[in-house]
Design a protein around this motif. Structure first.
Motif, PDB file in Angstrom:
ATOM      1  N   VAL A   4       2.278   1.836  -3.526  1.00  0.00           N
ATOM      2  CA  VAL A   4       1.323   2.446  -4.438  1.00  0.00           C
ATOM      3  C   VAL A   4       1.164   3.934  -4.133  1.00  0.00           C
ATOM      4  O   VAL A   4       1.192   4.785  -5.030  1.00  0.00           O
ATOM      5  CB  VAL A   4      -0.035   1.716  -4.357  1.00  0.00           C
ATOM      6  CG1 VAL A   4      -1.106   2.498  -5.114  1.00  0.00           C
ATOM      7  CG2 VAL A   4       0.081   0.301  -4.897  1.00  0.00           C
TER       8      VAL A   4
ATOM      9  N   THR B 285       0.825  -1.206   0.000  1.00  0.00           N
ATOM     10  CA  THR B 285       0.000   0.000   0.000  1.00  0.00           C
ATOM     11  C   THR B 285       0.860   1.257   0.000  1.00  0.00           C
ATOM     12  O   THR B 285       0.580   2.233  -0.704  1.00  0.00           O
ATOM     13  CB  THR B 285      -0.932   0.005   1.224  1.00  0.00           C
ATOM     14  OG1 THR B 285      -1.771  -1.164   1.170  1.00  0.00           O
ATOM     15  CG2 THR B 285      -1.804   1.256   1.247  1.00  0.00           C
TER      16      THR B 285
ATOM     17  N   LYS C 160       2.458   7.013  -6.682  1.00  0.00           N
ATOM     18  CA  LYS C 160       1.512   7.984  -7.229  1.00  0.00           C
ATOM     19  C   LYS C 160       1.983   9.409  -6.984  1.00  0.00           C
ATOM     20  O   LYS C 160       1.791  10.300  -7.826  1.00  0.00           O
ATOM     21  CB  LYS C 160       0.128   7.787  -6.602  1.00  0.00           C
ATOM     22  CG  LYS C 160      -0.663   6.591  -7.122  1.00  0.00           C
ATOM     23  CD  LYS C 160      -2.026   6.541  -6.437  1.00  0.00           C
ATOM     24  CE  LYS C 160      -2.894   5.419  -7.002  1.00  0.00           C
ATOM     25  NZ  LYS C 160      -4.235   5.380  -6.357  1.00  0.00           N
TER      26      LYS C 160
ATOM     27  N   GLU D 168      -3.085   0.396 -10.326  1.00  0.00           N
ATOM     28  CA  GLU D 168      -3.379   1.546  -9.471  1.00  0.00           C
ATOM     29  C   GLU D 168      -2.468   2.757  -9.717  1.00  0.00           C
ATOM     30  O   GLU D 168      -2.828   3.873  -9.354  1.00  0.00           O
ATOM     31  CB  GLU D 168      -3.288   1.129  -8.001  1.00  0.00           C
ATOM     32  CG  GLU D 168      -4.254   0.017  -7.614  1.00  0.00           C
ATOM     33  CD  GLU D 168      -4.091  -0.424  -6.166  1.00  0.00           C
ATOM     34  OE1 GLU D 168      -3.950   0.469  -5.301  1.00  0.00           O
ATOM     35  OE2 GLU D 168      -4.073  -1.649  -5.913  1.00  0.00           O
TER      36      GLU D 168
ATOM     37  N   ARG E  63      -0.557  -4.578  -8.841  1.00  0.00           N
ATOM     38  CA  ARG E  63      -1.088  -3.361  -8.214  1.00  0.00           C
ATOM     39  C   ARG E  63      -0.450  -2.099  -8.835  1.00  0.00           C
ATOM     40  O   ARG E  63      -1.121  -1.086  -9.007  1.00  0.00           O
ATOM     41  CB  ARG E  63      -0.858  -3.390  -6.705  1.00  0.00           C
ATOM     42  CG  ARG E  63      -1.730  -4.403  -5.975  1.00  0.00           C
ATOM     43  CD  ARG E  63      -1.708  -4.176  -4.466  1.00  0.00           C
ATOM     44  NE  ARG E  63      -2.253  -2.862  -4.111  1.00  0.00           N
ATOM     45  CZ  ARG E  63      -2.383  -2.440  -2.845  1.00  0.00           C
ATOM     46  NH1 ARG E  63      -2.011  -3.224  -1.840  1.00  0.00           N
ATOM     47  NH2 ARG E  63      -2.881  -1.243  -2.590  1.00  0.00           N
TER      48      ARG E  63
END
Length: 918
Positions: A164, A161, A168, A200, A196
């Motif tokens: 990601v 997590t 970003k 994402e 992922r």
């Protein structure tokens, strides 16, 4: 990735993982001794592997990709063994839960599988959720093992997590993860991370990623000098370097999910030929970087002068007539850098079609300003969103003169050229060979060269396409040609184009503050195209093994009529090319207060028009050498020479009477001072005629006030910033004694100063007043209070014999060790014709600390009187000129004395002990 390094021959000779694992397995214990032993085993394997890779690189010095892959393979095996050892022996975990999974990945260049010997090892640790104590122990142990081996590690540890979220938010992290490669640990976790990231982070952000990477590239280019033709390029970060190629691959991978650079052909971003160009440039640049790392023993990316020769030898370049091995090596380097630029253009053109919004384009050259409303077509060319494009692929073949016309139209209408049209121009450039004498083609070229808009920009495009060098073959011979010295910052072609651009800016009045005289006289020039052609041709014969000024004049004689110049214009261009160094040599190496200097100069120049043209050519030639070569001192000297020569030419080569000039200066001084007539007469009578001739009015005024303040003090020192000349004026007023000059010169160097000019005077009552212009080692002024105080103390100590000056000079470290990469044979030129009153001595030597001090000491030991000294530095080469007389004030004419003087100066120039008995 399985099979990533299968192409490497004899991989086990680099490192055999089984053997390495067995050695580690044989180590005893789990304590600190075991960790130390583990580190030594792995470090030995790393050293041995690097040595094997270097042996292979020396055997095949251009196989950079193979060497880079081998470096990544070596690190893979070592890290794999280390990771297995840490997880199995140091921190074993019998019943591992799903939350205690850990994956080790390679990212960045290491992830791509390309590593120079001392590159950072970029790795990442991934966990499914927050780190467990076991994962923290493993990560910490792994990092300590690598650090203890002496490896520079770039690392991160994230949950999926976090990965990601951070990817970003940060394009640098996103780019590094884009090239992530599995090394060890839980493979399912690695696969999940990949899924992922694609879903994402990557999906739907292609346009923004492209924009971010191109903005990042542009910022990097500006930081690195914004030219791929700097003579000390950064192989990795510079324009045309490895990072530019990486950016293309990153974009292709992000947008099209390609796994290898070869896949860029399948998705239409490159043709097969362009991929081969990409592969060749990539492999060669990596090879250069690997050689650079092995020579320096560290992660070094700047191709500095001191390593260029050694890399050229390692890569098997050899000398050729007119061009040394290092110049041939750097020439090939710039060819590859140019190829990188060409590839970038066509690559972005394809992206343009798919991703750019209407009216917006990614990364292409900025449009020229002042764009008027454009027609739909121009002379058969078509417009594609404001860019000149071709209506058909054979458009240039139908009429090869269009290869020149497209650039003329781009300049005339303020248009960009579509990258695919540039690609076609590069491909078809050879077609112009049979049309070089075409009158229309030459007229179009001359329009571009003499454009009142921005000729440098369009000429640079023409050069990038290869049309420039084809149309003017003599120019083609200097394309990507570097000059192996510390003075020139750019290749010959880039220097020439920059000089043309500077000339256009002066004509437009944009540089009036820096070049007031040049700007003022531009409108007086009768034939501006003569000047532009002369700037184009002034260095065109460099690298031919002779005097490039003479050889260049020969080129001008043949080329100018082809370009449409008249016989008179051709003669003027020839003269300008032949004498383009005359004005700078006179201004910087000669005493402009000696009237014979001016007469000798004007005897060659002969006309006002030539004088104006020569000044402008000289200014742009100096300024285009590099960003720091122009300064206020050079401007002042060139202005003084121009004004003195203009006066002589205007008055018909008649010197205004010496007495008249002295009287005028003394009258100006009287007007500026609030002194009684009697006091002024006393002061004036203290100084000989030479003093009044040599010094400008502002220095005479400064000296008068300084002397008046200090009366008959045995020593007084003043230092003040002289902004008009870009230097600090240091004035010493002291009781005259032998050796004064060389002691002052040494003291100024000890204080961190460089003397660029010096005038030495003795009053009729035995006082010396010496004026020095001093700069710091970087060409700036001494303007801080601490610097000026240090200067005063050093001079006081030297003249009072406090401390041993010679020892202090020897102990002072050299500020520029790169000069050691060059050989400058010392040379002494003695001229009794350059002045009616002085013997003029010019000394050429490699620039080094305290050179002027040693030369001055040789003059002192030769029992001569020094009247002025002029210092010019051209990178690693110093040219010091002295105006001398014997002790009776006459020129030195004795052949024996001149021979002894030459011998002493040669020894001092070479840094040898001076023979006092000579």
């Amino acid at each position: 990735m399985i099979g990533r390094f299968d192409h490497l021959p004899h991989r086990r000779a680099i490192v055999d993982r089984r053997v390495l694992a067995d050695r580690v397995a044989a180590l005893d214990g789990r304590d600190a001794a075991f960790r130390q032993a583990l580190t030594m085993v792995l470090k030995d394997a790393l050293i041995a592997g690097r040595e094997e890779i270097d042996r292979r690189l020396l055997a095949h010095p251009s196989r950079g990709l193979e060497a880079g892959n081998a470096g990544a393979y070596l690190m893979d095996q070592i890290i794999h063994v280390a990771f297995d050892t840490v997880t199995d022996r140091l921190h074993p975990l019998a019943n591992r839960t799903t939350g205690e999974r850990l994956t080790l990945i390679a990212v960045g260049g290491y992830g791509r599988g390309e590593m120079a010997p001392y590159s950072d090892v970029d790795i990442g640790f991934l966990t499914p959720g927050p780190q467990t104590p076991w994962a923290e122990q493993v990560i910490e142990s792994m990092l300590y093992v690598l650090w203890d081996m002496g490896v520079k590690v770039g690392h991160s540890s994230r949950s999926l997590t976090e990965m990601v979220r951070q990817a970003k938010a940060d394009v640098t992290i996103r780019t590094a993860l884009l090239e992530a490669r599995y090394i060890g640990g839980d493979h399912d976790l690695y696969d999940e991370a990949g899924r992922r990231f694609a879903a994402e982070v990557q999906r739907g952000t292609e346009r923004q990623f492209i924009a971010d990477k191109l903005a990042e590239r542009d910022a990097r280019h500006v930081k690195m000098g914004d030219s791929r033709y700097v003579v000390e390029p950064n192989v990795k970060e510079g324009k045309g370097g490895m990072r530019d190629l990486h950016a293309l691959f990153w974009i292709g991978k992000y947008v099209y999910n390609v796994q290898r650079a070869a896949d860029l052909v399948e998705v239409g971003l490159f043709t097969p030929q362009e991929y081969r160009q990409f592969h060749r440039a990539d492999s060669w640049l990596i090879a250069v970087r690997c050689h650079l790392h092995m020579i320096t023993g560290r992660a070094e990316d700047r191709l500095t002068f001191d390593v260029q020769s050694e890399i050229a030898a390692r890569m098997r370049f050899s000398d050729r007539p007119g061009k040394s091995a290092v110049e041939r090596f750097m020439h090939y380097y710039f060819i590859q850098a140019k190829a990188v630029g060409d590839l970038t253009g066509v690559f972005l053109a394809h992206l343009d079609e798919r991703f750019a919004a209407r009216g917006r384009r990614f990364g292409l050259p900025q449009m020229l300003t002042g764009i008027r409303r454009r027609p739909g077509k121009l002379n058969g060319f078509v417009l594609d969103r404001g860019r000149l494009a071709l209506p058909s692929d054979d458009f240039f073949a139908q009429d090869p003169v269009r290869l020149v016309e497209i650039f003329q139209l781009a300049d005339l209408h303020g248009l960009e050229i579509h990258p695919l049209a540039m690609r076609a121009a590069s491909r078809d450039a050879k077609l112009i060979d049979d049309h070089r004498k075409d009158a229309r083609a030459n007229a179009l070229f001359l329009d571009v060269l003499t454009s009142p808009r921005d000729p440098a920009l369009v000429l640079r495009w023409m050069n990038e396409a290869g049309v420039f060098g084809r149309f003017i073959p003599d120019f083609g011979r200097v394309v990507a040609q570097m000059q192996f010295d510390m003075y020139h910052h750019y290749t010959v072609d880039e220097h020439t184009i920059r000089a043309i651009g500077l000339l256009a800016r002066i004509e437009r009045g944009e540089l009036k503050a820096d070049h007031p005289i040049s700007t003022a006289i531009f409108d007086q020039i009768v034939s501006r195209r003569v000047l532009y052609v002369a700037v184009l041709l002034h260095d065109i014969a460099k690298g031919r093994g002779g005097d490039h000024s003479i050889l260049g004049a020969g080129v001008a004689k043949k080329l100018c009529p082809r370009l449409g110049l008249s016989a008179a214009e051709t003669e003027t261009v020839q003269w300008l090319v032949r004498y383009h160094l005359l004005m700078s040599a006179t201004a910087f190496k000669r005493d402009l207060s000696d009237f014979k200097t001016i007469l000798d100069f004007t005897d060659i120049v002969q006309s006002h028009e030539r004088l104006r043209l020569l000044l402008l050519l000289t200014v742009v030639d100096i300024r285009a050498v590099g960003p720091t070569t122009w300064n206020g001192w050079k401007r002042q000297l060139l202005s003084d020479l121009y004004e003195a020569a203009e006066e002589v030419l205007r008055l018909g080569h008649k010197e205004r009477g010496r007495e008249e000039r002295i009287t005028a200066k003394q009258a100006a001084l009287a007007d500026a001072l609030d002194w009684s007539p009697a006091a002024l007469v006393v002061y004036v009578q203290r100084f000989p005629e030479a003093y009044w001739i040599a010094e400008p009015d502002d220095v005479l005024l400064h000296n008068a006030r300084f002397v008046a303040r200090n009366g008959h003090a045995p020593l007084a020192i003043d230092a003040q910033v002289y902004p008009e000349r870009g230097a600090t004026l240091v004035t010493i007023y002291a009781t005259d004694h032998p050796g004064l000059f060389y002691r002052i010169a040494g003291a100024i160097h000890v204080a961190g100063g460089n003397i660029i000019d010096a005038r030495i005077h003795t009053t009729r009552d035995g006082m010396a007043i010496d004026n020095f212009l001093v700069q710091d080692p970087f060409g700036g002024t001494f303007d801080e209070a601490a610097q000026l105080q240090r200067l005063r103390v050093a001079i006081e100590d030297a003249l009072a014999n406090r401390g041993k000056l010679d020892d202090r000079l020897r102990d002072k470290p050299a500020p520029r060790t790169r000069a050691d990469a060059f050989t400058v044979e010392p040379n002494v030129l003695i001229d009794n014709r350059a002045s009616n009153r002085f013997t003029v001595v010019e000394v050429n030597a490699r620039d080094r600390p305290a050179l002027l001090n040693q030369l001055a000491q040789a003059l002192f030991q030769s029992k001569v009187m020094l009247h002025s000294a002029h210092v010019a530095t051209y990178g690693e080469r110093a040219v010091d000129t002295f105006y001398l007389t014997d002790l009776t004030g006459d020129r030195i004419l004795s052949a024996t004395r001149l021979k002894a003087l030459e011998k002493r100066l040669l020894a001092a120039a070479a840094g040898k002990k001076i023979d006092l008995a000579a």
